[in-house]
Design a protein around this motif. Structure first.
Motif, PDB file in Angstrom:
ATOM      1  N   ASN A   5       0.852  -1.181   0.000  1.00  0.00           N
ATOM      2  CA  ASN A   5       0.000   0.000   0.000  1.00  0.00           C
ATOM      3  C   ASN A   5       0.887   1.229   0.000  1.00  0.00           C
ATOM      4  OD1 ASN A   5      -2.006   1.843   0.191  1.00  0.00           O
ATOM      5  ND2 ASN A   5      -2.493   1.431   2.342  1.00  0.00           N
ATOM      6  N   ALA A   6       0.903   1.943  -1.095  1.00  0.00           N
ATOM      7  CA  ALA A   6       1.796   3.089  -1.208  1.00  0.00           C
ATOM      8  C   ALA A   6       1.416   4.204  -0.259  1.00  0.00           C
ATOM      9  CB  ALA A   6       1.801   3.608  -2.649  1.00  0.00           C
ATOM     10  N   GLN A   7       0.161   4.246   0.190  1.00  0.00           N
ATOM     11  CA  GLN A   7      -0.261   5.309   1.087  1.00  0.00           C
ATOM     12  C   GLN A   7       0.368   5.168   2.464  1.00  0.00           C
ATOM     13  OE1 GLN A   7      -4.483   5.538   1.205  1.00  0.00           O
ATOM     14  NE2 GLN A   7      -4.680   6.256  -0.881  1.00  0.00           N
ATOM     15  N   SER A   8       0.873   3.988   2.826  1.00  0.00           N
ATOM     16  CA  SER A   8       1.467   3.783   4.136  1.00  0.00           C
ATOM     17  C   SER A   8       2.970   3.601   4.076  1.00  0.00           C
ATOM     18  CB  SER A   8       0.837   2.556   4.816  1.00  0.00           C
ATOM     19  OG  SER A   8      -0.560   2.712   4.922  1.00  0.00           O
ATOM     20  N   LEU A   9       3.540   3.314   2.920  1.00  0.00           N
ATOM     21  CA  LEU A   9       4.969   3.084   2.815  1.00  0.00           C
ATOM     22  C   LEU A   9       5.723   4.360   3.150  1.00  0.00           C
ATOM     23  CD1 LEU A   9       5.191   0.886  -0.402  1.00  0.00           C
ATOM     24  CD2 LEU A   9       5.135   0.168   1.977  1.00  0.00           C
ATOM     25  N   ASP A  16       7.308   2.008  21.812  1.00  0.00           N
ATOM     26  CA  ASP A  16       8.148   1.958  23.015  1.00  0.00           C
ATOM     27  C   ASP A  16       9.483   2.669  22.811  1.00  0.00           C
ATOM     28  OD1 ASP A  16       6.146   0.464  24.206  1.00  0.00           O
ATOM     29  OD2 ASP A  16       7.025  -1.442  23.539  1.00  0.00           O
ATOM     30  N   GLY A  17       9.445   3.814  22.145  1.00  0.00           N
ATOM     31  CA  GLY A  17      10.657   4.594  21.948  1.00  0.00           C
ATOM     32  C   GLY A  17      11.445   4.226  20.712  1.00  0.00           C
ATOM     33  N   ALA A  18      11.184   3.084  20.086  1.00  0.00           N
ATOM     34  CA  ALA A  18      11.870   2.677  18.857  1.00  0.00           C
ATOM     35  C   ALA A  18      11.031   3.082  17.650  1.00  0.00           C
ATOM     36  CB  ALA A  18      12.106   1.167  18.846  1.00  0.00           C
ATOM     37  N   VAL A  19      11.695   3.563  16.595  1.00  0.00           N
ATOM     38  CA  VAL A  19      11.032   4.050  15.390  1.00  0.00           C
ATOM     39  C   VAL A  19      11.250   3.043  14.269  1.00  0.00           C
ATOM     40  CG1 VAL A  19      10.867   5.927  13.726  1.00  0.00           C
ATOM     41  CG2 VAL A  19      11.368   6.429  16.131  1.00  0.00           C
ATOM     42  N   TYR A  20      10.161   2.653  13.614  1.00  0.00           N
ATOM     43  CA  TYR A  20      10.210   1.704  12.510  1.00  0.00           C
ATOM     44  C   TYR A  20       9.555   2.329  11.290  1.00  0.00           C
ATOM     45  CZ  TYR A  20      11.151  -1.659  16.246  1.00  0.00           C
ATOM     46  OH  TYR A  20      11.682  -2.309  17.324  1.00  0.00           O
ATOM     47  N   GLU A  21      10.144   2.097  10.128  1.00  0.00           N
ATOM     48  CA  GLU A  21       9.602   2.595   8.864  1.00  0.00           C
ATOM     49  C   GLU A  21       8.788   1.494   8.195  1.00  0.00           C
ATOM     50  OE1 GLU A  21      11.081   4.390   4.536  1.00  0.00           O
ATOM     51  OE2 GLU A  21      12.532   3.873   6.106  1.00  0.00           O
ATOM     52  N   VAL A  22       7.577   1.849   7.736  1.00  0.00           N
ATOM     53  CA  VAL A  22       6.710   0.878   7.084  1.00  0.00           C
ATOM     54  C   VAL A  22       7.280   0.549   5.707  1.00  0.00           C
ATOM     55  CG1 VAL A  22       4.395   0.430   6.213  1.00  0.00           C
ATOM     56  CG2 VAL A  22       4.694   1.726   8.326  1.00  0.00           C
ATOM     57  N   VAL A  23       7.579  -0.748   5.494  1.00  0.00           N
ATOM     58  CA  VAL A  23       8.127  -1.195   4.213  1.00  0.00           C
ATOM     59  C   VAL A  23       7.145  -2.069   3.453  1.00  0.00           C
ATOM     60  CG1 VAL A  23      10.521  -0.984   4.940  1.00  0.00           C
ATOM     61  CG2 VAL A  23       9.288  -3.122   5.383  1.00  0.00           C
ATOM     62  N   VAL A  24       6.205  -2.713   4.160  1.00  0.00           N
ATOM     63  CA  VAL A  24       5.206  -3.571   3.507  1.00  0.00           C
ATOM     64  C   VAL A  24       3.879  -3.355   4.221  1.00  0.00           C
ATOM     65  CG1 VAL A  24       4.471  -5.926   2.997  1.00  0.00           C
ATOM     66  CG2 VAL A  24       6.876  -5.311   2.797  1.00  0.00           C
ATOM     67  N   VAL A  30       1.318  -5.500   8.757  1.00  0.00           N
ATOM     68  CA  VAL A  30       2.219  -4.416   8.370  1.00  0.00           C
ATOM     69  C   VAL A  30       3.612  -4.787   8.851  1.00  0.00           C
ATOM     70  CG1 VAL A  30       2.808  -1.980   8.698  1.00  0.00           C
ATOM     71  CG2 VAL A  30       0.430  -2.650   8.452  1.00  0.00           C
ATOM     72  N   ILE A  31       4.614  -4.584   8.004  1.00  0.00           N
ATOM     73  CA  ILE A  31       6.007  -4.863   8.360  1.00  0.00           C
ATOM     74  C   ILE A  31       6.754  -3.541   8.446  1.00  0.00           C
ATOM     75  CG2 ILE A  31       8.167  -5.944   7.635  1.00  0.00           C
ATOM     76  CD1 ILE A  31       6.581  -8.152   6.356  1.00  0.00           C
ATOM     77  N   GLY A  32       7.420  -3.332   9.586  1.00  0.00           N
ATOM     78  CA  GLY A  32       8.227  -2.137   9.798  1.00  0.00           C
ATOM     79  C   GLY A  32       9.675  -2.501   9.995  1.00  0.00           C
ATOM     80  N   GLN A  33      10.559  -1.614   9.587  1.00  0.00           N
ATOM     81  CA  GLN A  33      11.998  -1.852   9.668  1.00  0.00           C
ATOM     82  C   GLN A  33      12.670  -0.654  10.323  1.00  0.00           C
ATOM     83  OE1 GLN A  33      13.788  -2.913   5.970  1.00  0.00           O
ATOM     84  NE2 GLN A  33      15.885  -2.907   6.749  1.00  0.00           N
ATOM     85  N   SER A  34      13.544  -0.917  11.310  1.00  0.00           N
ATOM     86  CA  SER A  34      14.266   0.144  11.995  1.00  0.00           C
ATOM     87  C   SER A  34      15.514   0.521  11.223  1.00  0.00           C
ATOM     88  CB  SER A  34      14.626  -0.304  13.416  1.00  0.00           C
ATOM     89  OG  SER A  34      15.532  -1.397  13.378  1.00  0.00           O
ATOM     90  N   SER A  35      16.215   1.558  11.700  1.00  0.00           N
ATOM     91  CA  SER A  35      17.438   1.995  11.029  1.00  0.00           C
ATOM     92  C   SER A  35      18.559   0.970  11.165  1.00  0.00           C
ATOM     93  CB  SER A  35      17.889   3.340  11.613  1.00  0.00           C
ATOM     94  OG  SER A  35      18.078   3.229  13.021  1.00  0.00           O
ATOM     95  N   GLU A  36      18.478   0.100  12.195  1.00  0.00           N
ATOM     96  CA  GLU A  36      19.493  -0.953  12.357  1.00  0.00           C
ATOM     97  C   GLU A  36      19.176  -2.201  11.552  1.00  0.00           C
ATOM     98  OE1 GLU A  36      17.934   0.474  14.855  1.00  0.00           O
ATOM     99  OE2 GLU A  36      19.465   1.803  15.708  1.00  0.00           O
ATOM    100  N   LYS A  38      16.333  -4.051  11.982  1.00  0.00           N
ATOM    101  CA  LYS A  38      15.423  -4.931  12.700  1.00  0.00           C
ATOM    102  C   LYS A  38      14.015  -4.777  12.160  1.00  0.00           C
ATOM    103  CE  LYS A  38      13.591  -5.856  17.315  1.00  0.00           C
ATOM    104  NZ  LYS A  38      13.602  -5.434  18.742  1.00  0.00           N
ATOM    105  N   ARG A  39      13.310  -5.878  11.969  1.00  0.00           N
ATOM    106  CA  ARG A  39      11.957  -5.870  11.411  1.00  0.00           C
ATOM    107  C   ARG A  39      10.942  -6.340  12.455  1.00  0.00           C
ATOM    108  NH1 ARG A  39      10.967  -7.222   5.142  1.00  0.00           N
ATOM    109  NH2 ARG A  39      12.400  -5.680   4.254  1.00  0.00           N
ATOM    110  N   ILE A  40       9.779  -5.750  12.413  1.00  0.00           N
ATOM    111  CA  ILE A  40       8.662  -6.145  13.259  1.00  0.00           C
ATOM    112  C   ILE A  40       7.443  -6.345  12.374  1.00  0.00           C
ATOM    113  CG2 ILE A  40       9.521  -4.919  15.294  1.00  0.00           C
ATOM    114  CD1 ILE A  40       7.376  -2.776  14.650  1.00  0.00           C
ATOM    115  N   GLU A  41       6.502  -7.114  12.879  1.00  0.00           N
ATOM    116  CA  GLU A  41       5.251  -7.371  12.150  1.00  0.00           C
ATOM    117  C   GLU A  41       4.072  -7.041  13.061  1.00  0.00           C
ATOM    118  OE1 GLU A  41       2.751 -11.106  10.232  1.00  0.00           O
ATOM    119  OE2 GLU A  41       4.955 -11.133  10.176  1.00  0.00           O
TER     120      GLU A  41
END
Length: 660
Positions: A5-9, A16-24, A30-36, A38-41
């Motif tokens: 979904n391009a509207q969320s990418l 909890d203080g960590a920032v993740y960028e939406v990649v999928v 939704v899958i997010g990826q941090s600057s290091e 690390k991925r979360i779902e």
């Protein structure tokens, strides 16, 4: 299959203080990826809840001004630009060094324009310089940087003059109401002929008077009045309302029906006194039958009740409601509806509900009076709700006793307060109605699923509209505006003072006594939005008092106004004070009569000053024992007093010689 979904990418999620960028972004997760790396779902429900709570921000950061809500065409063009940039990046990554930029642009444009939504951009292939500008704007401002800058385009001057407009209106008055064969072409030719004759007669140079000018005049006319000219008022009203009913329900949030009804139950106050029937306002999703919001009030249906219900549609249910009611089926389903259907009640019109929906980009229409079948889903919900209310103590109807025949018995049984009643309804909404299967005939999708199962199935097939962010919600409900004078203490609206650090910065920039435009939510006095004349952007300003209740401006005015009961109590208190004074005077006269020759008299003025000083000192000591808001840290920086240097007592009192 993962559907991005391009509207969320590119959005940033704060967990909890960590920032993740939406990649999928897919309909299920939704899958997010941090600057290091690390991925979360996150599940789709968890992501939508984070967005509604303000923990999802664009890549460029959250702006402090009120965001501009684009229309559908602007959204489509923004989506097209995002798709172009993604296709170019994928092409360059798959063939590094072998594919040039111009070739990548051509391949990306050919792939994107094959989609039906982007057919209109088939002949508008972006140039190399335009793509570089899009990249720069996306890097600096995020998705908002790819919105088309069309607000300042176009010729703002009139296409035609007032003589031509009067000519067109005169022709419509003569022919449109009686002639149903008048076409736009015939109207434009007739208007041009009469306009040129007037110009020749007045020896005036004619301006634009062609078909486009005629269409400009027609577009400025209210279509309601034009239809009433040709048809009678009743027929015109029904045709206009039916013309708005062209919608097709396929997914959740495609259509939401909102209605108010009195509850068939007598409630009581905490002391057990009967207080009458409550008003219930509900918003039901047409595709699934799920009640997205349910609000109970003791007042008659009003616009603030409808707006509160609309907020519940776009906000997740709080955990406090789940915990207080002991709800097991904790589903937080919310989003921005595409269409809202209401009836002709006064609470659904006016200057509040309609502007709120218009600011949110939500289509709305009102049903024909006397036709409840035009909103069958909310009517069906109220029918089952009233059947459940009949089983509660204090119900005004039962299977054996019809409505209005059980009123006296219901008043004797009344024991539920409005808090108890709302808690029971919320638990019934989630744990009973949400799990109850509907008949196929009652579903527009012809499925016999329960509302929650139907929502989960459809949400897994397609991406549903996301709920608005707190900034977008604030911009949506601030529909009232006025001009106020900027003072040194801030701004006053409705008898309440507002101030913030950003407002003080504006005061330092333009000076006091300047008039600024203010927008506010009529149902919430805690915050307003001030238009910065230097940047032409709104910024929020909170109330100076931190303990302000979330009430409307009208209710705050009523709270400050004395009621008749308060005036009667005040008059009785004054009479009691007068009687006490008379009794004290009688006691004093009797005491003076007994000891008139032995008492030492003190001058009354001196005694009054001594007593007043003692009382004042005692009150100051009492107030000093209470902690101030500044000490508690609840005051804002703009409202804090400036710290002063402490005055230290000298160790030795200087003598006259030292002073010389």
């Amino acid at each position: 299959m993962i559907v991005e979904n391009a509207q969320s990418l590119g959005d940033l999620i704060d967990l909890d203080g960590a920032v993740y960028e939406v990649v999928v972004r897919s309909p299920a997760f939704v899958i997010g990826q941090s600057s290091e790396g690390k991925r979360i779902e996150l599940s789709d429900q968890e992501y939508r809840q984070c967005r509604a709570q303000g923990r999802v921000k664009p890549a460029s950061g959250s702006p402090t001004h009120i965001p501009r809500i684009p229309d559908e065409a602007a959204r489509r063009e923004q989506q097209y630009r995002i798709e172009i940039l993604r296709e170019i990046n994928e092409t360059l990554q798959t063939a590094p060094g072998r594919c040039k930029m111009d070739e990548a642009i051509g391949l990306a444009h050919a792939r994107v324009t094959t989609k039906p939504a982007y057919k209109t951009f088939l002949n508008d292939r972006p140039k190399r310089r335009t793509v570089f500008y899009w990249r720069k704007a996306f890097a600096q401002e995020g998705r908002d940087g790819l919105l088309p800058r069309v607000k300042d385009r176009g010729n703002r001057t009139a296409r035609h003059d007032m003589v031509f407009e009067d000519t067109v209106l005169d022709i419509l008055d003569r022919f449109y109401g009686t002639n149903d064969r008048l076409t736009v072409t015939a109207l434009s030719d007739r208007a041009k002929y009469e306009y040129l004759e007037k110009c020749a007669k007045d020896k005036k140079e004619p301006n634009a008077c062609g078909r486009a000018s005629t269409l400009a005049v027609l577009n400025s006319l209210p279509y309601n009045d034009l239809i009433k000219m040709r048809l009678d008022s009743q027929d015109a009203r029904q045709r206009i309302l039916k013309a708005r009913y062209f919608h097709h329900v396929e997914l959740p949030l495609d259509l939401v029906e909102i209605d108010c009804t009195p509850g068939n139950i007598i409630l009581s106050d905490p002391l057990g006194q009967a207080i009458g029937r409550p008003t219930i306002c509900a918003a039901v999703d047409a595709a699934t039958g799920w009640p997205l919001s349910l609000v109970v009030s003791l007042r008659a249906p009003h616009s603030e009740l409808v707006s509160q219900t609309l907020r519940g549609v776009m906000s997740p249910t709080s955990d406090d409601i789940f915990d207080r009611a002991g709800i097991q089926n904790r589903k937080k389903m919310c989003g921005r509806p595409k269409t809202v259907s209401v009836d002709q009640g006064s609470e659904n019109g006016g200057d509040f509900v309609e502007p709120v929906l218009r600011n949110g980009g939500i289509e709305w229409f009102q049903n024909i009076p006397g036709h409840p079948e035009d909103k069958p889903f909310v009517e069906r919900f109220f029918r089952e709700l009233n059947q459940f209310i009949e089983t509660l103590p204090g119900s005004t109807a039962s299977p054996l006793m019809q409505n209005r025949t059980r009123t006296k018995k219901a008043m004797n049984e009344a024991s539920l307060t409005i808090e108890d009643f709302e808690t029971i309804l919320q638990k019934w909404r989630f744990d009973v109605y949400g799990k109850k299967a509907r008949r196929k005939i009652q579903s527009p999708l012809r499925s016999n699923e329960s509302p929650i199962d139907c929502w989960n199935r459809l949400a897994a097939q397609a991406l549903l509209p996301d709920p608005p962010t707190p900034e977008e919600m604030r911009a949506m409900f601030m529909v009232s505006g006025e001009t106020r004078v900027l003072q040194k203490y801030g701004i006053e609206v409705g008898g309440i003072q507002y101030n913030s650090d950003e407002l003080m910065a504006l005061l330092a920039g333009i000076g006091p006594k300047q008039r600024v435009e203010v927008q506010y939510d009529p149902a919430d006095i805690r915050e307003i939005a001030v238009l910065n004349p230097l940047t032409n952007q709104h910024f929020p300003v909170p109330a100076k008092e931190t303990e302000v209740l979330a009430v409307g401006f009208q209710e705050a005015r009523l709270r400050r106004k004395k009621t008749q009961k308060q005036m009667d109590e005040d008059l009785a208190a004054r009479a009691t004070a007068f009687a006490l004074a008379e009794e004290a005077d009688r006691i004093t006269r009797n005491r003076n009569a007994k000891s008139r020759g032995n008492k030492v008299k003190t001058p009354m003025k001196a005694a009054r000053e001594i007593e007043a000083t003692r009382v004042q000192h005692q009150r100051i000591l009492d107030r000093s024992k209470q902690p101030t808001a500044v000490a508690a840290g609840s005051k804002r920086a703009a409202n804090r007093a400036i710290a002063k240097n402490p005055v230290r007592k000298p160790a030795k009192i200087p003598t006259l010689i030292d002073m010389e």
